[in-house]
Design a protein around this motif. Structure first.
Motif, PDB file in Angstrom:
ATOM      1  N   GLU A  33      32.881  61.779  54.970  1.00  0.00           N
ATOM      2  CA  GLU A  33      33.681  62.649  55.189  1.00  0.00           C
ATOM      3  C   GLU A  33      35.116  62.460  55.681  1.00  0.00           C
ATOM      4  OE1 GLU A  33      31.128  65.581  57.748  1.00  0.00           O
ATOM      5  OE2 GLU A  33      30.053  63.981  58.035  1.00  0.00           O
ATOM      6  N   VAL A  34      35.856  63.682  55.797  1.00  0.00           N
ATOM      7  CA  VAL A  34      37.280  63.306  55.895  1.00  0.00           C
ATOM      8  C   VAL A  34      37.661  64.129  57.136  1.00  0.00           C
ATOM      9  CG1 VAL A  34      37.938  62.571  53.529  1.00  0.00           C
ATOM     10  CG2 VAL A  34      37.994  65.112  54.434  1.00  0.00           C
ATOM     11  N   ASP A  35      38.909  63.999  57.773  1.00  0.00           N
ATOM     12  CA  ASP A  35      39.432  64.772  58.807  1.00  0.00           C
ATOM     13  C   ASP A  35      40.673  65.862  58.241  1.00  0.00           C
ATOM     14  OD1 ASP A  35      41.702  63.115  58.515  1.00  0.00           O
ATOM     15  OD2 ASP A  35      41.020  62.069  60.606  1.00  0.00           O
ATOM     16  N   VAL A  36      41.020  66.701  59.088  1.00  0.00           N
ATOM     17  CA  VAL A  36      42.142  67.603  58.518  1.00  0.00           C
ATOM     18  C   VAL A  36      43.321  66.826  58.214  1.00  0.00           C
ATOM     19  CG1 VAL A  36      43.637  69.314  59.408  1.00  0.00           C
ATOM     20  CG2 VAL A  36      41.129  69.525  59.998  1.00  0.00           C
ATOM     21  N   GLU A  37      43.679  65.497  58.837  1.00  0.00           N
ATOM     22  CA  GLU A  37      44.773  64.856  58.578  1.00  0.00           C
ATOM     23  C   GLU A  37      44.614  64.470  57.192  1.00  0.00           C
ATOM     24  OE1 GLU A  37      47.852  64.876  59.908  1.00  0.00           O
ATOM     25  OE2 GLU A  37      46.850  66.397  61.090  1.00  0.00           O
ATOM     26  N   ASN A  38      43.699  63.996  56.622  1.00  0.00           N
ATOM     27  CA  ASN A  38      43.380  63.246  55.240  1.00  0.00           C
ATOM     28  C   ASN A  38      43.716  64.633  54.394  1.00  0.00           C
ATOM     29  OD1 ASN A  38      41.195  63.521  52.788  1.00  0.00           O
ATOM     30  ND2 ASN A  38      41.486  61.468  53.313  1.00  0.00           N
ATOM     31  N   ARG A  39      43.070  65.714  54.576  1.00  0.00           N
ATOM     32  CA  ARG A  39      43.286  66.850  53.610  1.00  0.00           C
ATOM     33  C   ARG A  39      44.702  67.454  53.779  1.00  0.00           C
ATOM     34  NH1 ARG A  39      40.405  66.850  49.688  1.00  0.00           N
ATOM     35  NH2 ARG A  39      40.767  64.692  50.438  1.00  0.00           N
ATOM     36  N   ARG A  40      45.568  67.178  54.745  1.00  0.00           N
ATOM     37  CA  ARG A  40      46.732  67.423  54.953  1.00  0.00           C
ATOM     38  C   ARG A  40      47.662  66.544  54.002  1.00  0.00           C
ATOM     39  NH1 ARG A  40      47.271  68.440  59.965  1.00  0.00           N
ATOM     40  NH2 ARG A  40      47.492  70.522  59.989  1.00  0.00           N
ATOM     41  N   ALA A  41      47.238  65.494  54.136  1.00  0.00           N
ATOM     42  CA  ALA A  41      47.995  64.290  53.314  1.00  0.00           C
ATOM     43  C   ALA A  41      47.773  64.680  51.633  1.00  0.00           C
ATOM     44  CB  ALA A  41      47.730  62.851  53.695  1.00  0.00           C
ATOM     45  N   TRP A  42      46.500  65.166  51.375  1.00  0.00           N
ATOM     46  CA  TRP A  42      46.205  65.392  50.145  1.00  0.00           C
ATOM     47  C   TRP A  42      46.989  66.440  49.503  1.00  0.00           C
ATOM     48  CZ3 TRP A  42      43.578  70.025  48.905  1.00  0.00           C
ATOM     49  CH2 TRP A  42      42.970  70.082  47.515  1.00  0.00           C
ATOM     50  N   LEU A  43      47.188  67.505  50.483  1.00  0.00           N
ATOM     51  CA  LEU A  43      47.916  68.805  50.034  1.00  0.00           C
ATOM     52  C   LEU A  43      49.346  68.315  49.727  1.00  0.00           C
ATOM     53  CD1 LEU A  43      47.981  71.930  49.818  1.00  0.00           C
ATOM     54  CD2 LEU A  43      48.241  72.075  52.297  1.00  0.00           C
ATOM     55  N   ARG A  44      50.000  67.652  50.686  1.00  0.00           N
ATOM     56  CA  ARG A  44      51.284  67.312  50.615  1.00  0.00           C
ATOM     57  C   ARG A  44      51.635  66.653  49.187  1.00  0.00           C
ATOM     58  NH1 ARG A  44      51.391  70.816  53.716  1.00  0.00           N
ATOM     59  NH2 ARG A  44      51.908  70.586  55.991  1.00  0.00           N
TER      60      ARG A  44
END
Length: 175
Positions: A33-44
């Motif tokens: 599982e990942v956290d919101v910061e992981n998805r934020r980096a992915w989005l960026r």
């Protein structure tokens, strides 16, 4: 339902949808599982590469699913081909969310001058395979037992959609 570009305010739900796919499905072959910061980096990262991340939202603004595409392979010769992913909230599957997201991705890929879109789908996921076929994707191959999750081997079905009818690719500058 509205399909739009993802924003930071969507990331909590995007993360929850991703983590549900990790823990409950074979739609993604990751077990962490990942956290919101992981998805934020992915989005960026997606945004910096010029690739879309789309969300489908309800009239109330709830994120129902998300989708993106990116490079299929890193080498120059594959520059006209993208691979996508689409994830829908568990309680929204079968309600047209995946189709709406896919149609948005296909439009974006065409607008970006891409020639082929690839889908890599766990071969037992007949719902996703049928959705892709209804959108014009064709079976392109099957790789047997190339993945594992939940203590069993998984087969990977490849489907592809030719996005345009170009006879030849554009040549890079200098060729």
């Amino acid at each position: 339902m509205l399909v739009r570009d993802a924003e930071d305010r969507d990331l909590e739900t995007v993360t929850a949808i991703y983590n549900d796919a990790v823990t409950q499905t074979t739609a993604i072959w990751n077990e962490t599982e990942v956290d919101v910061e992981n998805r934020r980096a992915w989005l960026r990262e997606r945004q910096s590469l010029g690739y879309p991340v789309l969300v489908a939202v309800s009239e109330d603004g709830d994120v129902l699913g998300y989708a993106s595409f990116g490079d299929w392979r890193a080498w120059d010769g594959y520059r006209h081909t993208v691979e996508h992913s689409v994830y829908v909230r568990a309680n929204q599957r079968g309600a047209g969310v995946g189709r709406a997201l896919m149609e948005g991705l296909i439009d974006r890929a065409r607008a970006a001058g891409k020639h082929v879109m690839i889908a890599g789908i766990e071969a037992g996921n007949t719902g996703s395979i049928r959705l892709h076929e209804r959108l014009g994707f064709e079976q392109a191959g099957l790789l047997r037992q190339v993945g594992t999750k939940f203590g069993r081997w998984l087969d990977l079905a490849f489907l592809q959609l030719v996005l345009d009818q170009r006879r030849a690719p554009d040549r890079p500058a200098g060729q």
